[in-house]
Design an enzyme around this catalytic site. Structure first.
Site, mmCIF file in Angstrom:
data_model
loop_
_atom_site.group_PDB
_atom_site.id
_atom_site.type_symbol
_atom_site.label_atom_id
_atom_site.label_comp_id
_atom_site.label_asym_id
_atom_site.label_seq_id
_atom_site.Cartn_x
_atom_site.Cartn_y
_atom_site.Cartn_z
ATOM 1 N N LYS A 34 0.948 -1.287 0.019
ATOM 2 C CA LYS A 34 0.143 0.019 0.051
ATOM 3 C C LYS A 34 0.867 1.147 0.093
ATOM 4 C CE LYS A 34 -0.414 -0.453 5.125
ATOM 5 N NZ LYS A 34 -0.825 0.472 5.920
ATOM 6 N N ARG A 132 -9.762 0.983 15.565
ATOM 7 C CA ARG A 132 -9.936 1.703 14.331
ATOM 8 C C ARG A 132 -10.896 1.153 13.801
ATOM 9 N NH1 ARG A 132 -4.036 2.295 11.549
ATOM 10 N NH2 ARG A 132 -4.471 0.100 11.264
ATOM 11 N N TYR A 255 19.026 29.484 5.307
ATOM 12 C CA TYR A 255 17.989 30.454 5.877
ATOM 13 C C TYR A 255 18.208 30.517 7.343
ATOM 14 C CZ TYR A 255 15.829 30.414 1.416
ATOM 15 O OH TYR A 255 15.360 30.209 0.214
ATOM 16 N N MET A 303 14.196 23.885 0.180
ATOM 17 C CA MET A 303 13.480 23.295 -0.711
ATOM 18 C C MET A 303 14.173 22.410 -1.435
ATOM 19 S SD MET A 303 10.596 24.453 -3.344
ATOM 20 C CE MET A 303 9.692 25.581 -2.107
HETATM 21 C C1 LIG Z 1 -3.687 -4.228 8.284
HETATM 22 C C2 LIG Z 1 -2.348 -4.297 8.109
HETATM 23 N N1 LIG Z 1 -1.600 -5.234 8.081
HETATM 24 C C3 LIG Z 1 -0.241 -5.288 8.179
HETATM 25 C C4 LIG Z 1 0.422 -3.956 7.840
HETATM 26 C C5 LIG Z 1 2.179 -3.996 7.849
HETATM 27 O O1 LIG Z 1 2.586 -3.557 8.981
HETATM 28 P P1 LIG Z 1 4.059 -3.177 9.036
HETATM 29 O O2 LIG Z 1 4.435 -2.261 8.098
HETATM 30 O O3 LIG Z 1 4.498 -2.549 10.376
HETATM 31 O O4 LIG Z 1 4.844 -4.723 8.729
HETATM 32 C C6 LIG Z 1 -0.204 -2.800 8.040
HETATM 33 C C7 LIG Z 1 0.358 -1.549 7.992
HETATM 34 O O5 LIG Z 1 -0.148 -0.427 8.340
HETATM 35 C C8 LIG Z 1 -1.787 -2.931 8.260
HETATM 36 O O6 LIG Z 1 -2.335 -1.885 8.295
#
Ligand SMILES: Cc1ncc(COP(=O)(O)O)c(C=O)c1O
Length: 357
Positions: A34, A132, A255, A303
């Site tokens: 992700k 969550r 700066y 920057m």
């Molecule tokens: C539901 C879920 N599983 C697994 C992971 C992976 O976590 P990590 O990057 O700490 O291994 C995440 C990361 O946020 C997550 O939200």
């Protein structure tokens, strides 16, 4: 051409994926890609992760990008779909969903025949105290058992709030709730381990593990380095020296003129800045690496440029400087910046060039 570059090392990705296999030999691996593979660039990473069993992403758009790149492994949407329309697209593309509230369960039921017909698993999320997403006990038992009765294959899924903490009372509570639900819904597939949990609780690996940060060679723990965990940094973030200056005692740099030299020194200006995603605020002294040696960043990050101390070092125009990578670890830059490696990696801008190595 400006030489700010992000290098993605496929061998390091493969090595880290193999570390997951060593830690969880019986489990299938859902590689978390992700947020554009934690900022590494999903298109640049998937080749290095081709031995994974599945991918995990946060939304349908991220999943579709993986399909467009030609990867056919199962994909899980860890927040599920955001509307019923998305459910249809997900089923068409063999994308599995998490369900964490009743409306998502209803959308899933509407697509039952196609979903079950394609052998897709539904990931049912337990809220065991992170608060969550997810169903609490005992509602989740009801949800899983009724989905199973309708022919769905369920994965009981949970996420730890404190897997990275040495001791936290919530860890035990979350484990116990997970095991209770697993038993009440038996037989059911199960998944609760992220990177930190993978290292800490081998007994909780179950059917699917979900490593993220460890795949990229950064540490999930504040007090354990990637070297101790035997992981290899995947990203090297590099730029080059574009100017050299000698300054005298009493002269300032950059700066705000916050840095004032207390003796004559050699400075190099490196073409990197917060416009590239390099952080600006450093409550603690920050460093970069040059020729495998750490040296100080001087004055404010701008920057497009930073200044570094090259007194006594062999620096010239074009010399490469590692912002983070194998010598200056991203976790150490994050620590000096008051954040975690995850954030720095995800926050890179699209200005640096990207190259696979
Ligand atoms: C539901 C879920 N599983 C697994 C992971 C992976 O976590 P990590 O990057 O700490 O291994 C995440 C990361 O946020 C997550 O939200």
């Amino acid at each position: 051409m400006r030489q700010a570059t992000v290098y993605i090392d496929h061998q390091a990705l493969q090595y880290n994926l193999n570390r997951v296999k060593q830690l969880a030999p019986q489990a299938k691996i859902v590689s978390m890609v992700k947020a554009n593979a934690y900022g590494h660039g999903v298109a640049d990473c998937l080749g290095g992760l081709s031995a994974t069993d599945a991918f995990g992403v946060a939304c349908l758009e991220e999943a579709l990008e993986i399909r467009e790149l030609g990867y056919h492994q199962p994909i899980t949407l860890i927040e599920g779909v955001f509307s019923e329309d998305e459910m249809q697209v997900a089923v068409d593309q063999n994308i599995e969903v998490v369900v964490h509230h009743q409306q998502q369960v209803d959308w899933l039921r509407t697509h039952k025949n196609a979903y079950v017909g394609k052998n897709l698993k539904v990931w049912v999320k337990l809220n065991s105290g992170m608060n969550r997403l997810g169903f609490k006990v005992p509602e989740i038992i009801e949800v899983i058992n009724s989905l199973k009765a309708e022919g769905f294959t369920c994965v009981l899924a949970m996420h730890f709030a404190n897997a990275d903490a040495e001791q936290h009372p919530l860890n035990e509570q979350q484990k116990q709730q997970f095991l209770q639900v697993k038993e009440a819904c038996a037989p059911v597939l199960a998944s609760c381990c992220n990177s930190a949990a993978l290292f800490k609780w081998p007994e909780l690996n179950f059917d699917f593990v979900r490593p993220g940060i460890m795949l990229y060679g950064a540490s999930p723990f504040a007090d354990k380095s990637v070297k101790e965990l035997d992981l290899k940094p995947v990203m090297t973030f590099e730029a080059e020296i574009i100017a050299l200056n000698t300054i005298q005692a009493g002269e300032s740099v950059g700066y705000g003129s916050h840095f004032v030299a207390d003796q004559a020194m050699q400075l190099a200006i490196v073409s990197i800045g917060y416009g590239d995603g390099y952080p600006r605020a450093f409550p603690k002294q920050n460093y970069v690496a040059m020729d495998g040696q750490l040296t100080r960043v001087i004055g404010r990050v701008a920057m497009d440029m930073i200044a570094i101390d090259v007194s006594g070092l062999n620096a010239s125009l074009g010399t490469k400087v590692e912002l983070w990578g194998n010598t200056r670890l991203v976790d150490d830059v994050a620590e000096a910046n008051g954040t975690i490696g995850y954030e720095l990696l995800c926050r890179l801008s699209n200005r640096p060039q990207r190259k696979q190595i």
